[in-house]
Design a protein around this motif. Structure first.
Motif, short mmCIF file in Angstrom:
data_model
loop_
_atom_site.label_atom_id
_atom_site.label_comp_id
_atom_site.label_asym_id
_atom_site.label_seq_id
_atom_site.Cartn_x
_atom_site.Cartn_y
_atom_site.Cartn_z
N PRO A 226 0.83 -1.20 0.00
CA PRO A 226 0.00 0.00 0.00
C PRO A 226 0.86 1.25 0.00
CG PRO A 226 -0.67 -1.55 1.73
CD PRO A 226 0.66 -1.99 1.23
N SER A 227 0.33 2.32 -0.55
CA SER A 227 1.03 3.60 -0.59
C SER A 227 0.42 4.56 0.43
CB SER A 227 0.93 4.22 -1.99
OG SER A 227 1.51 3.37 -2.96
N PHE A 228 1.22 5.51 0.87
CA PHE A 228 0.76 6.49 1.84
C PHE A 228 -0.51 7.19 1.33
CE2 PHE A 228 0.69 10.85 3.44
CZ PHE A 228 0.73 10.62 4.81
N GLY A 229 -1.55 7.22 2.16
CA GLY A 229 -2.79 7.88 1.80
C GLY A 229 -3.83 6.99 1.16
N ASP A 230 -3.46 5.76 0.79
CA ASP A 230 -4.44 4.84 0.21
C ASP A 230 -5.57 4.59 1.21
OD1 ASP A 230 -3.06 4.61 -2.14
OD2 ASP A 230 -2.29 2.59 -1.76
N PRO A 231 -6.84 4.53 0.75
CA PRO A 231 -7.95 4.24 1.66
C PRO A 231 -7.94 2.78 2.09
CG PRO A 231 -8.75 4.42 -0.57
CD PRO A 231 -7.31 4.80 -0.62
N VAL A 232 -8.39 2.55 3.33
CA VAL A 232 -8.37 1.21 3.91
C VAL A 232 -9.71 0.92 4.57
CG1 VAL A 232 -7.30 -0.29 5.65
CG2 VAL A 232 -5.88 1.30 4.32
N ALA A 233 -10.21 -0.29 4.37
CA ALA A 233 -11.35 -0.80 5.12
C ALA A 233 -10.81 -1.80 6.13
CB ALA A 233 -12.35 -1.47 4.18
N VAL A 234 -11.06 -1.56 7.41
CA VAL A 234 -10.59 -2.45 8.48
C VAL A 234 -11.73 -3.41 8.81
CG1 VAL A 234 -9.67 -2.61 10.80
CG2 VAL A 234 -9.10 -0.64 9.37
N LEU A 235 -11.44 -4.71 8.75
CA LEU A 235 -12.46 -5.73 8.90
C LEU A 235 -12.15 -6.66 10.07
CD1 LEU A 235 -12.53 -6.62 5.12
CD2 LEU A 235 -14.27 -5.29 6.30
N ALA A 236 -13.20 -7.22 10.66
CA ALA A 236 -13.06 -8.25 11.67
C ALA A 236 -13.74 -9.51 11.14
CB ALA A 236 -13.70 -7.81 12.99
N ASP A 237 -13.24 -10.66 11.56
CA ASP A 237 -13.74 -11.93 11.04
C ASP A 237 -14.75 -12.55 12.01
OD1 ASP A 237 -14.02 -13.91 9.23
OD2 ASP A 237 -11.97 -14.65 9.34
N GLY A 238 -15.49 -13.54 11.50
CA GLY A 238 -16.39 -14.35 12.30
C GLY A 238 -17.65 -13.73 12.80
N PRO A 239 -18.57 -13.26 11.99
CA PRO A 239 -18.52 -13.17 10.52
C PRO A 239 -17.76 -11.94 10.06
CG PRO A 239 -20.61 -12.33 11.30
CD PRO A 239 -19.87 -12.81 12.51
N LEU A 240 -17.44 -11.90 8.79
CA LEU A 240 -16.71 -10.77 8.25
C LEU A 240 -17.56 -9.51 8.30
CD1 LEU A 240 -13.91 -10.33 6.93
CD2 LEU A 240 -15.03 -10.47 4.71
N ARG A 241 -17.01 -8.45 8.91
CA ARG A 241 -17.75 -7.20 9.07
C ARG A 241 -16.79 -6.03 9.06
NH1 ARG A 241 -16.77 -10.10 13.39
NH2 ARG A 241 -16.47 -9.21 15.47
N ALA B 150 -19.89 -7.55 5.86
CA ALA B 150 -19.05 -7.45 4.65
C ALA B 150 -18.79 -8.84 4.11
CB ALA B 150 -17.74 -6.73 4.98
N ASP B 151 -19.76 -9.75 4.28
CA ASP B 151 -19.54 -11.15 3.90
C ASP B 151 -19.46 -11.35 2.40
OD1 ASP B 151 -22.18 -10.51 3.53
OD2 ASP B 151 -22.98 -12.01 4.91
N ALA B 152 -19.77 -10.32 1.61
CA ALA B 152 -19.67 -10.47 0.16
C ALA B 152 -18.22 -10.36 -0.31
CB ALA B 152 -20.52 -9.41 -0.54
N LEU B 153 -17.33 -9.86 0.55
CA LEU B 153 -15.93 -9.72 0.18
C LEU B 153 -15.20 -11.06 0.25
CD1 LEU B 153 -14.72 -6.44 1.95
CD2 LEU B 153 -15.17 -6.78 -0.48
N THR B 154 -14.21 -11.21 -0.62
CA THR B 154 -13.31 -12.37 -0.57
C THR B 154 -11.90 -11.84 -0.30
OG1 THR B 154 -14.66 -13.65 -2.13
CG2 THR B 154 -12.38 -14.33 -1.82
N LEU B 155 -11.30 -12.25 0.80
CA LEU B 155 -9.99 -11.75 1.19
C LEU B 155 -8.91 -12.76 0.84
CD1 LEU B 155 -10.78 -10.19 4.70
CD2 LEU B 155 -10.94 -9.15 2.42
N ASP B 156 -7.74 -12.23 0.42
CA ASP B 156 -6.61 -13.08 0.07
C ASP B 156 -5.69 -13.33 1.26
OD1 ASP B 156 -7.53 -13.09 -2.54
OD2 ASP B 156 -6.35 -11.31 -3.07
N GLY B 157 -5.90 -12.60 2.35
CA GLY B 157 -5.02 -12.69 3.51
C GLY B 157 -5.25 -11.50 4.41
N PRO B 158 -4.27 -11.17 5.26
CA PRO B 158 -4.45 -10.04 6.17
C PRO B 158 -4.55 -8.70 5.46
CG PRO B 158 -2.26 -11.03 6.42
CD PRO B 158 -3.03 -11.91 5.53
N VAL B 159 -3.97 -8.57 4.26
CA VAL B 159 -4.06 -7.35 3.47
C VAL B 159 -4.44 -7.72 2.05
CG1 VAL B 159 -2.86 -5.30 2.62
CG2 VAL B 159 -2.29 -6.22 4.88
N THR B 160 -5.56 -7.17 1.58
CA THR B 160 -6.09 -7.52 0.25
C THR B 160 -6.37 -6.25 -0.54
OG1 THR B 160 -7.14 -9.52 1.13
CG2 THR B 160 -7.92 -8.71 -0.99
N ALA B 161 -5.93 -6.22 -1.79
CA ALA B 161 -6.25 -5.09 -2.65
C ALA B 161 -7.74 -5.10 -2.97
CB ALA B 161 -5.42 -5.16 -3.94
#
Length: 210
Positions: A54-69, A114-125
């Motif tokens: 990620p680059s400085f200033g890029d927007p981020v969505a912070v998620l928690a699991d179980g269920p994904l939100r 946010a259960d419609a998202l598919t994550l690749d790992g701890p950080v996902t584009a």
């Protein structure tokens, strides 16, 4: 102390002004309570096996699991160099910080699915449109107001100064996981509520017996 700014003006970009890349960051399971119980300005993550760039200033969505939100919004910040191993313990050892997210909006009390998202790992584009859709689901932030927050502990000590020292020792040792904090709107003390572990907790033993 900063305020939630993702949907406000004053020099911060709104969701309509996001361009480039966006990211989804998954909170480690052992960090969720720490971020929910204590107001941190930034989220600092280490131990990423294959950190995304990620680059400085890029927007981020912070998620928690179980269920994904979705629990927060933020932007990639400048690395601080080091972070504490345990955010709740000022005496814990520090380790290098790999990714720093500066919070712009918190939704830990009212997360959105946010259960419609598919994550690749701890950080996902993320596609920017997907990030904007998540951010918009939070809606506008509530108006801020003044609250009175108190913590009352019976302390046995020889002097007032000693009592204060013992008080702060208890606060550091027990923290928000065990100590009830009492909160009420300013000017409406009769509406006082007790909170433990970040949620309202009944402190009346007679009601517990009913």
């Amino acid at each position: 102390m900063t305020t939630d700014t993702e949907h406000r003006g004053g020099g911060h970009r709104s969701t309509d002004e996001v361009d480039g890349r966006a990211w989804a960051v998954l909170l480690p399971s052992d960090r969720y309570d720490a971020e929910r119980l204590v107001h941190h300005e930034t989220l600092e993550l280490t131990g990423l096996d294959d950190p995304a760039p990620p680059s400085f200033g890029d927007p981020v969505a912070v998620l928690a699991d179980g269920p994904l939100r979705l629990v927060a919004l933020g932007r990639v910040g400048a690395p601080t160099g080091r972070r504490r191993e345990d955010p709740d313990d000022p005496q814990s050892e520090t380790e290098p910080a790999a990714l720093v997210v500066t919070y712009t909006r918190r939704a830990f009390d009212e997360p959105v699915p946010a259960d419609a998202l598919t994550l690749d790992g701890p950080v996902t584009a993320l596609d920017v449109a997907a990030w904007r859709s998540l951010a918009d689901r939070l809606g506008p932030p509530r108006d801020r107001r003044s609250w009175l927050v108190s913590l009352d502990l019976p302390i046995e000590a020889e002097t007032p100064a000693e009592a204060v020292r013992i008080f702060w020792s208890y606060v550091q040792e027990l923290g928000p996981r065990e100590l009830p904090a009492f909160v009420s709107p300013s000017g409406d003390e009769l509406a006082m509520q007790a909170f433990v572990l970040g949620v309202e907790a009944n402190q009346d033993p007679e009601e517990d017996d009913d």
